[in-house]
Scaffold this motif. Sequence first.
Motif, mmCIF file in Angstrom:
data_model
loop_
_atom_site.group_PDB
_atom_site.id
_atom_site.type_symbol
_atom_site.label_atom_id
_atom_site.label_comp_id
_atom_site.label_asym_id
_atom_site.label_seq_id
_atom_site.Cartn_x
_atom_site.Cartn_y
_atom_site.Cartn_z
ATOM 1 N N MET A 146 104.796 34.982 -1.559
ATOM 2 C CA MET A 146 105.096 35.163 -2.974
ATOM 3 C C MET A 146 105.033 36.625 -3.419
ATOM 4 S SD MET A 146 103.214 32.227 -5.195
ATOM 5 C CE MET A 146 103.606 33.169 -6.665
ATOM 6 N N GLY A 147 103.947 37.281 -3.022
ATOM 7 C CA GLY A 147 103.742 38.660 -3.469
ATOM 8 C C GLY A 147 104.878 39.571 -3.071
ATOM 9 N N GLU A 148 105.366 39.394 -1.838
ATOM 10 C CA GLU A 148 106.458 40.240 -1.351
ATOM 11 C C GLU A 148 107.741 39.987 -2.136
ATOM 12 O OE1 GLU A 148 108.924 41.189 2.773
ATOM 13 O OE2 GLU A 148 107.099 39.957 2.840
ATOM 14 N N VAL A 149 107.996 38.706 -2.469
ATOM 15 C CA VAL A 149 109.196 38.375 -3.240
ATOM 16 C C VAL A 149 109.135 39.024 -4.622
ATOM 17 C CG1 VAL A 149 110.564 36.526 -4.261
ATOM 18 C CG2 VAL A 149 109.486 36.172 -2.037
ATOM 19 N N VAL A 150 108.005 38.849 -5.301
ATOM 20 C CA VAL A 150 107.857 39.410 -6.645
ATOM 21 C C VAL A 150 107.992 40.934 -6.612
ATOM 22 C CG1 VAL A 150 106.261 39.739 -8.574
ATOM 23 C CG2 VAL A 150 106.431 37.499 -7.462
ATOM 24 N N LYS A 151 107.329 41.570 -5.656
ATOM 25 C CA LYS A 151 107.380 43.027 -5.533
ATOM 26 C C LYS A 151 108.816 43.504 -5.317
ATOM 27 C CE LYS A 151 105.517 46.850 -2.756
ATOM 28 N NZ LYS A 151 104.643 47.195 -1.599
ATOM 29 N N HIS A 152 109.550 42.817 -4.433
ATOM 30 C CA HIS A 152 110.932 43.205 -4.137
ATOM 31 C C HIS A 152 111.825 43.029 -5.363
ATOM 32 C CE1 HIS A 152 114.586 43.713 -1.708
ATOM 33 N NE2 HIS A 152 115.083 42.732 -2.446
ATOM 34 N N ILE A 153 111.684 41.892 -6.050
ATOM 35 C CA ILE A 153 112.536 41.625 -7.213
ATOM 36 C C ILE A 153 112.290 42.659 -8.309
ATOM 37 C CG2 ILE A 153 112.978 40.011 -9.110
ATOM 38 C CD1 ILE A 153 112.462 37.734 -7.112
ATOM 39 N N VAL A 154 111.024 42.915 -8.608
ATOM 40 C CA VAL A 154 110.689 43.874 -9.661
ATOM 41 C C VAL A 154 111.187 45.264 -9.308
ATOM 42 C CG1 VAL A 154 108.780 45.038 -10.840
ATOM 43 C CG2 VAL A 154 108.712 42.558 -10.489
ATOM 44 N N LYS A 155 111.036 45.649 -8.042
ATOM 45 C CA LYS A 155 111.440 46.990 -7.607
ATOM 46 C C LYS A 155 112.953 47.142 -7.558
ATOM 47 C CE LYS A 155 110.981 50.277 -3.764
ATOM 48 N NZ LYS A 155 110.416 50.509 -2.414
ATOM 49 N N GLU A 156 113.636 46.159 -6.976
ATOM 50 C CA GLU A 156 115.078 46.277 -6.739
ATOM 51 C C GLU A 156 115.933 45.794 -7.910
ATOM 52 O OE1 GLU A 156 116.286 47.771 -4.106
ATOM 53 O OE2 GLU A 156 114.284 48.075 -3.231
ATOM 54 N N GLU A 157 115.439 44.828 -8.671
ATOM 55 C CA GLU A 157 116.269 44.225 -9.707
ATOM 56 C C GLU A 157 115.703 44.399 -11.115
ATOM 57 O OE1 GLU A 157 117.583 40.197 -8.566
ATOM 58 O OE2 GLU A 157 116.596 40.559 -6.641
ATOM 59 N N GLY A 158 114.439 44.806 -11.201
ATOM 60 C CA GLY A 158 113.810 44.988 -12.510
ATOM 61 C C GLY A 158 112.970 43.790 -12.909
ATOM 62 N N PRO A 159 111.957 43.996 -13.750
ATOM 63 C CA PRO A 159 111.050 42.905 -14.142
ATOM 64 C C PRO A 159 111.750 41.716 -14.790
ATOM 65 C CG PRO A 159 110.165 45.039 -14.813
ATOM 66 C CD PRO A 159 111.562 45.286 -14.337
ATOM 67 N N LEU A 160 112.795 42.004 -15.593
ATOM 68 C CA LEU A 160 113.494 40.911 -16.271
ATOM 69 C C LEU A 160 114.223 39.995 -15.298
ATOM 70 C CD1 LEU A 160 114.954 42.654 -19.460
ATOM 71 C CD2 LEU A 160 112.967 41.152 -19.289
ATOM 72 N N ALA A 161 114.460 40.479 -14.071
ATOM 73 C CA ALA A 161 115.139 39.657 -13.069
ATOM 74 C C ALA A 161 114.308 38.437 -12.684
ATOM 75 C CB ALA A 161 115.445 40.489 -11.818
ATOM 76 N N LEU A 162 113.010 38.463 -12.959
ATOM 77 C CA LEU A 162 112.166 37.295 -12.689
ATOM 78 C C LEU A 162 112.577 36.111 -13.556
ATOM 79 C CD1 LEU A 162 108.672 39.019 -12.395
ATOM 80 C CD2 LEU A 162 109.954 37.931 -10.543
ATOM 81 N N TYR A 163 113.372 36.400 -14.595
ATOM 82 C CA TYR A 163 113.861 35.322 -15.453
ATOM 83 C C TYR A 163 115.349 35.039 -15.234
ATOM 84 C CZ TYR A 163 109.670 34.143 -17.965
ATOM 85 O OH TYR A 163 108.429 33.656 -18.273
ATOM 86 N N ASN A 164 115.878 35.457 -14.077
ATOM 87 C CA ASN A 164 117.239 35.069 -13.708
ATOM 88 C C ASN A 164 117.318 33.541 -13.667
ATOM 89 O OD1 ASN A 164 118.070 37.677 -13.406
ATOM 90 N ND2 ASN A 164 118.020 37.698 -11.169
ATOM 91 N N GLY A 165 118.370 33.002 -14.234
ATOM 92 C CA GLY A 165 118.542 31.550 -14.210
ATOM 93 C C GLY A 165 117.844 30.828 -15.344
ATOM 94 N N LEU A 166 117.346 31.561 -16.347
ATOM 95 C CA LEU A 166 116.641 30.909 -17.456
ATOM 96 C C LEU A 166 117.544 29.913 -18.178
ATOM 97 C CD1 LEU A 166 114.314 30.521 -19.455
ATOM 98 C CD2 LEU A 166 115.137 32.532 -20.704
ATOM 99 N N GLU A 167 118.788 30.325 -18.444
ATOM 100 C CA GLU A 167 119.693 29.433 -19.177
ATOM 101 C C GLU A 167 119.930 28.138 -18.412
ATOM 102 O OE1 GLU A 167 124.329 28.790 -20.274
ATOM 103 O OE2 GLU A 167 123.599 29.912 -18.550
ATOM 104 N N ALA A 168 120.195 28.248 -17.098
ATOM 105 C CA ALA A 168 120.418 27.048 -16.282
ATOM 106 C C ALA A 168 119.148 26.197 -16.201
ATOM 107 C CB ALA A 168 120.875 27.452 -14.868
#
Length: 297
Positions: A146-168
């Motif tokens: 989990m930690g590696e996924v979160v770290k990669h997403i925040v670094k490469e895509e930005g913190p808001l990317a953790l909410y990708n797919g919110l609408e769906a």
Amino acid sequence: MSDQRPLPFVYQFLAGAVAGVSEILVMYPLDVVKTRIQLQVGGGGKGEYTGIIDCLTKIVKNEGPSRLYRGISAPILMEAPKRATKFAANDEWGKVYKRAFGVTEMTQPLAVLTGATAGATESFVVVPFELVKIRLQDKTSKYTGMGEVVKHIVKEEGPLALYNGLEATLWRHIVWNAGYFGVIFQVRSLLPKAETPTQKTVNDLISGAIGGTVGTLFNTPFDVVKSRIQNTPKVEGVARKYNWTFPSLALIMKEEGFSALYKGFLPKVLRLGPGGGILLVVFTNTMDFFRKVYYKD
């Protein structure tokens, strides 16, 4: 349920948490299978996995049995707040709507409305956990946890990317919860009144399983889209193939056919049908236990 005495919010939250963790421990391998099948692009039976047994067999043979529980840390951490929010929000929104409409008893339309609102509430809690889970469950995933996924997403895509797919996710949970709680209300009214704890458990298992099945029937297309959106990283300057729910539904139908919207339906319904029964049984029995403690019966 035979005992409807109200409990403070914290007890509803704890009962939902216990129910959620119980369900995920039993049914998680089917969630892995569902995600693998949903991420296969192509129609007409194309893809590495042809069905549940084929997928389970290939995962165990080629990747090892432990892979069936890959990514479970995210759902385990998610299940407590997710299920707790589901049931607690359903109870709390039920009180709000009964006051708003001036009624004292729940009705079928109110059960559907309450479930849908609870689903929307739940969505905001689960999106980051779902995104991490999907990225870990993908066969091509190189993440170790989990930690590696979160770290990669925040670094490469930005913190808001953790909410990708919110609408769906909103659509998925609104539809599932509306079907689940609405059907539970109706099925309970049709079943013989429970005179014993055993009969009460049987009634909850039946109504929860039917509710879970109906909810799954209606929300699977949104779940397929959510999986595709959340497994597509944001890359600057590159348009994402799957981005918004309804355009993605239309694109999948166009490229892969209508049946592709129900990829992973069988493992999903096998999980959430019985899983819905497990959820309801554990939740209601835990709430009954808390009532005995709280009211000192």
